[in-house]
Design an enzyme around this catalytic site. Sequence first.
Site, PDB file in Angstrom:
ATOM      1  N   LYS A 140       0.835  -1.204   0.000  1.00  0.00           N
ATOM      2  CA  LYS A 140       0.000   0.000   0.000  1.00  0.00           C
ATOM      3  C   LYS A 140       0.869   1.254   0.000  1.00  0.00           C
ATOM      4  O   LYS A 140       0.640   2.191  -0.763  1.00  0.00           O
ATOM      5  CB  LYS A 140      -0.940  -0.015   1.213  1.00  0.00           C
ATOM      6  CG  LYS A 140      -2.022  -1.081   1.098  1.00  0.00           C
ATOM      7  CD  LYS A 140      -2.783  -1.321   2.379  1.00  0.00           C
ATOM      8  CE  LYS A 140      -3.709  -2.534   2.212  1.00  0.00           C
ATOM      9  NZ  LYS A 140      -4.402  -2.935   3.445  1.00  0.00           N
ATOM     10  N   GLN A 175      -4.343  -1.666   9.700  1.00  0.00           N
ATOM     11  CA  GLN A 175      -4.283  -2.995   9.078  1.00  0.00           C
ATOM     12  C   GLN A 175      -4.811  -4.067  10.032  1.00  0.00           C
ATOM     13  O   GLN A 175      -4.380  -4.147  11.185  1.00  0.00           O
ATOM     14  CB  GLN A 175      -2.825  -3.297   8.672  1.00  0.00           C
ATOM     15  CG  GLN A 175      -2.640  -4.605   7.942  1.00  0.00           C
ATOM     16  CD  GLN A 175      -3.308  -4.626   6.563  1.00  0.00           C
ATOM     17  OE1 GLN A 175      -3.267  -3.658   5.809  1.00  0.00           O
ATOM     18  NE2 GLN A 175      -3.950  -5.738   6.233  1.00  0.00           N
ATOM     19  N   ASP A 199     -10.796   2.588   4.087  1.00  0.00           N
ATOM     20  CA  ASP A 199     -11.037   1.148   3.961  1.00  0.00           C
ATOM     21  C   ASP A 199     -12.531   0.859   3.825  1.00  0.00           C
ATOM     22  O   ASP A 199     -12.922  -0.243   3.436  1.00  0.00           O
ATOM     23  CB  ASP A 199     -10.517   0.416   5.216  1.00  0.00           C
ATOM     24  CG  ASP A 199      -9.220  -0.334   4.949  1.00  0.00           C
ATOM     25  OD1 ASP A 199      -8.910  -0.582   3.769  1.00  0.00           O
ATOM     26  OD2 ASP A 199      -8.533  -0.665   5.933  1.00  0.00           O
TER      27      ASP A 199
END
Length: 293
Positions: free
Chosen positions: A52, A96, A119
């Site tokens: 990412k 994460q 997200d």
Amino acid sequence: MTLIDGKALSATIKEEIAAEVEKIKAAGKKVPHLAAVLVGDDPASAVYVRNKVRSCEKVGFKSTLLRRPADVSEDEVLELVQQLNEDDDIDGFIVQLPLPKHINEEKITLAIDPRKDVDGFHPVNVGRMALGLPCYLPATPYGILTMLERYGIETSGKHAVVIGRSNIVGTPMSILLSRKSKTGNCTVTLTHSRTKDLPAFARSADIIIAAIGIPEFVKGDMVKEGAVVIDVGINRVEAPDRPKGYKLVGDVAFDEVAPKCSFITPVPGGVGPMTVTSLLLNTLKANRKEVYR
Ligand code: NAD
């Protein structure tokens, strides 16, 4: 059969994003900035986060990686989330998952400001998605919709069978495909571990989305001729002949299924690269305040 090349499509979209960043810079505006929080030392999470961050650099975004040890307290992570919520330079951030067991993931997700939740996991964004309101779509389903759109795959009136009902893939996918929208208007069947005779549902599908996490679960005799098959699974299986001793396979038995398909995604190089690209698209939207003003 057409192979849906997620790697190539993702590279094309990254070029488009990079061109947008150039325009933002030329206009003297603030460059998009994504932050990622990585707790502990789970190797798979470290690889995902590294990808990412690298992708951000590639398109000209600013990125910040915040690492915390596995024994960091829940309060410290909550405090970090608060700081990121309040940092005006950061357009969006991700924490994460999975987090170590002593940290409540739900609590952390709820603490993220929905305006920065690139997200798309916060209930506000999930609710807005379900209602068809502007929102950050969860990255993997967003990537799948982009693939369907860019490959010109008709979804309207089709029967889509989604296999797996996770909050990050199966469930949002089932909602998005059924929505009244360009890549929606499907009749959706959401199947899962308690579904009776899942192969019969799969055989009647025009579009199959496999998100189960079981290597090669979808076999050739579960797919009808001409179906579109999207394989979300990423599974490590032993492969002594490979340098690393393992290889990645999807949730679909590719060799059996591919000859029957009109379109299919490979693993690797299918859905995976599109997921990261979708996160970049969400960050660009956050920077432009396209979702929340
Ligand atoms: P998950 O483990 O959270 O959910 C799996 C789902 O599969 C569950 O809803 C369960 O009901 C269903 N399931 C399990 N066994 C089943 C069975 N025998 N029959 C029918 N359904 C069954 O998984 P997830 O997070 O959605 O991930 C699924 C797969 O996709 C994993 O391999 C994961 O690594 C991969 N994944 C890939 C990406 C990507 O970017 N390509 C992103 C997310 C997840």
